[in-house]
Write a protein that holds these residues in place. Structure first.
Motif, PDB file in Angstrom:
ATOM      1  N   VAL A   1     -15.028 -38.796 -35.909  1.00  0.00           N
ATOM      2  CA  VAL A   1     -14.648 -37.778 -34.934  1.00  0.00           C
ATOM      3  C   VAL A   1     -15.269 -38.190 -33.611  1.00  0.00           C
ATOM      4  CG1 VAL A   1     -14.803 -35.336 -34.307  1.00  0.00           C
ATOM      5  CG2 VAL A   1     -14.568 -35.986 -36.715  1.00  0.00           C
ATOM      6  N   TRP A   2     -14.485 -38.131 -32.554  1.00  0.00           N
ATOM      7  CA  TRP A   2     -15.042 -38.515 -31.261  1.00  0.00           C
ATOM      8  C   TRP A   2     -14.554 -37.582 -30.157  1.00  0.00           C
ATOM      9  CZ3 TRP A   2     -12.987 -40.937 -26.747  1.00  0.00           C
ATOM     10  CH2 TRP A   2     -11.626 -41.205 -26.772  1.00  0.00           C
ATOM     11  N   VAL A   3     -15.241 -37.639 -29.042  1.00  0.00           N
ATOM     12  CA  VAL A   3     -14.949 -36.779 -27.901  1.00  0.00           C
ATOM     13  C   VAL A   3     -15.475 -37.472 -26.652  1.00  0.00           C
ATOM     14  CG1 VAL A   3     -17.133 -35.503 -28.100  1.00  0.00           C
ATOM     15  CG2 VAL A   3     -15.132 -34.375 -27.071  1.00  0.00           C
ATOM     16  N   HIS A   4     -14.910 -37.120 -25.527  1.00  0.00           N
ATOM     17  CA  HIS A   4     -15.532 -37.575 -24.277  1.00  0.00           C
ATOM     18  C   HIS A   4     -15.696 -36.375 -23.348  1.00  0.00           C
ATOM     19  CE1 HIS A   4     -11.246 -37.902 -23.082  1.00  0.00           C
ATOM     20  NE2 HIS A   4     -11.694 -37.619 -21.883  1.00  0.00           N
ATOM     21  N   THR A   5     -16.720 -36.452 -22.541  1.00  0.00           N
ATOM     22  CA  THR A   5     -16.989 -35.442 -21.528  1.00  0.00           C
ATOM     23  C   THR A   5     -17.386 -36.187 -20.263  1.00  0.00           C
ATOM     24  OG1 THR A   5     -18.174 -33.373 -21.063  1.00  0.00           O
ATOM     25  CG2 THR A   5     -19.441 -35.135 -22.175  1.00  0.00           C
ATOM     26  N   CYS A   6     -17.593 -35.460 -19.197  1.00  0.00           N
ATOM     27  CA  CYS A   6     -17.941 -36.148 -17.951  1.00  0.00           C
ATOM     28  C   CYS A   6     -18.900 -35.302 -17.125  1.00  0.00           C
ATOM     29  CB  CYS A   6     -16.689 -36.495 -17.153  1.00  0.00           C
ATOM     30  SG  CYS A   6     -15.878 -35.082 -16.381  1.00  0.00           S
ATOM     31  N   SER A   7     -19.372 -35.899 -16.050  1.00  0.00           N
ATOM     32  CA  SER A   7     -20.352 -35.239 -15.194  1.00  0.00           C
ATOM     33  C   SER A   7     -19.767 -34.057 -14.422  1.00  0.00           C
ATOM     34  CB  SER A   7     -20.980 -36.263 -14.237  1.00  0.00           C
ATOM     35  OG  SER A   7     -19.978 -36.952 -13.507  1.00  0.00           O
ATOM     36  N   LEU A   8     -18.450 -33.864 -14.454  1.00  0.00           N
ATOM     37  CA  LEU A   8     -17.836 -32.690 -13.832  1.00  0.00           C
ATOM     38  C   LEU A   8     -17.877 -31.472 -14.753  1.00  0.00           C
ATOM     39  CD1 LEU A   8     -14.616 -34.295 -12.278  1.00  0.00           C
ATOM     40  CD2 LEU A   8     -16.740 -33.703 -11.095  1.00  0.00           C
ATOM     41  N   ASP A   9     -18.167 -31.702 -16.027  1.00  0.00           N
ATOM     42  CA  ASP A   9     -18.172 -30.635 -17.014  1.00  0.00           C
ATOM     43  C   ASP A   9     -19.408 -29.752 -16.845  1.00  0.00           C
ATOM     44  OD1 ASP A   9     -17.375 -29.129 -19.194  1.00  0.00           O
ATOM     45  OD2 ASP A   9     -17.266 -30.813 -20.570  1.00  0.00           O
ATOM     46  N   HIS A  10     -19.465 -28.684 -17.621  1.00  0.00           N
ATOM     47  CA  HIS A  10     -20.617 -27.781 -17.587  1.00  0.00           C
ATOM     48  C   HIS A  10     -21.898 -28.591 -17.805  1.00  0.00           C
ATOM     49  CE1 HIS A  10     -23.446 -24.688 -18.897  1.00  0.00           C
ATOM     50  NE2 HIS A  10     -22.695 -23.834 -18.235  1.00  0.00           N
ATOM     51  N   PRO A  11     -22.971 -28.266 -17.101  1.00  0.00           N
ATOM     52  CA  PRO A  11     -24.220 -29.023 -17.239  1.00  0.00           C
ATOM     53  C   PRO A  11     -24.762 -29.090 -18.666  1.00  0.00           C
ATOM     54  CG  PRO A  11     -24.334 -27.554 -15.347  1.00  0.00           C
ATOM     55  CD  PRO A  11     -23.052 -27.236 -16.060  1.00  0.00           C
ATOM     56  N   SER A  12     -24.417 -28.134 -19.519  1.00  0.00           N
ATOM     57  CA  SER A  12     -24.905 -28.140 -20.902  1.00  0.00           C
ATOM     58  C   SER A  12     -23.955 -28.818 -21.879  1.00  0.00           C
ATOM     59  CB  SER A  12     -25.156 -26.704 -21.374  1.00  0.00           C
ATOM     60  OG  SER A  12     -26.170 -26.119 -20.598  1.00  0.00           O
ATOM     61  N   ALA A  13     -22.803 -29.284 -21.421  1.00  0.00           N
ATOM     62  CA  ALA A  13     -21.795 -29.848 -22.331  1.00  0.00           C
ATOM     63  C   ALA A  13     -22.339 -31.035 -23.126  1.00  0.00           C
ATOM     64  CB  ALA A  13     -20.545 -30.249 -21.560  1.00  0.00           C
ATOM     65  N   LEU A  14     -22.871 -32.025 -22.448  1.00  0.00           N
ATOM     66  CA  LEU A  14     -23.377 -33.213 -23.130  1.00  0.00           C
ATOM     67  C   LEU A  14     -24.474 -32.838 -24.124  1.00  0.00           C
ATOM     68  CD1 LEU A  14     -23.321 -36.284 -23.491  1.00  0.00           C
ATOM     69  CD2 LEU A  14     -24.926 -36.451 -21.568  1.00  0.00           C
ATOM     70  N   LYS A  15     -25.370 -31.944 -23.710  1.00  0.00           N
ATOM     71  CA  LYS A  15     -26.449 -31.507 -24.606  1.00  0.00           C
ATOM     72  C   LYS A  15     -25.894 -30.805 -25.846  1.00  0.00           C
ATOM     73  CE  LYS A  15     -28.702 -29.933 -20.849  1.00  0.00           C
ATOM     74  NZ  LYS A  15     -29.453 -28.991 -20.080  1.00  0.00           N
ATOM     75  N   ASN A  16     -24.842 -30.008 -25.680  1.00  0.00           N
ATOM     76  CA  ASN A  16     -24.232 -29.315 -26.810  1.00  0.00           C
ATOM     77  C   ASN A  16     -23.641 -30.323 -27.794  1.00  0.00           C
ATOM     78  OD1 ASN A  16     -23.268 -27.202 -28.455  1.00  0.00           O
ATOM     79  ND2 ASN A  16     -21.446 -26.903 -27.207  1.00  0.00           N
TER      80      ASN A  16
END
Length: 164
Positions: A134-149
């Protein structure tokens, strides 16, 4: 506009999931009937705050083709009868499932719902036939807690890119 950092994360075993089980009042339901207008609504409902623009210019036909693909699975989170967020899972080659879109509407952010919704997305991804990754990508424009979540739920970073 400044550079955007894109983070690619993966999970290679269902055992890696560190689920958050408190639903905080959310009910997550699979949309069994494809309705491209609903996919478009959810994309705009969640994505407007995070500059999701890749599908804004799509025609109705493009939305229909996308939403009616048998490998796309739409799940909607409701809070007290109202849509609160959603996720889309796309089955890809070689047992891979991508969390294509994931998020909460702005008024539902900060209420502790994101960890549960992401846990549901991951559980549903692993429940699909032959899932091996399972994979996903996020970016620095996303919510500040997204990567941490994502990382708190058990995803590991496998690639970082900078887009100018």
């Amino acid at each position: 506009m400044s550079d955007v950092t894109i983070f690619h994360l993966e999970m290679n075993s269902a055992d890696q999931l560190k689920a958050k089980t408190d639903a905080k009042g959310l009910t997550v339901t699979k949309a069994e009937v494809a309705q491209y207008e609903f996919n478009r609504f959810l994309y705009q409902f969640v994505g407007a705050a995070w500059e999701w623009t890749d599908k804004l210019a799509w025609t109705d036909k493009q939305w229909q083709d996308y939403s009616q693909d048998s490998k796309l699975h739409l799940y909607v989170a409701y809070f007290e009868g109202s849509p609160a967020g959603y996720f889309e899972l796309q089955q890809q080659d070689n047992g891979t499932v991508e969390i294509m879109y994931f998020g909460l509407g702005v008024r539902f952010i900060g209420k502790g719902m994101g960890g549960y919704l992401l846990s549901q997305a991951i559980e549903q991804a692993w429940s699909l036939d032959n899932t091996q990754r399972v994979w996903v990508h996020t970016c620095s424009l996303d919510h500040p807690s997204a990567l941490k979540n994502y990382q708190a739920r058990g995803f590991t970073l496998f690639k970082t890119e900078i887009e100018a």
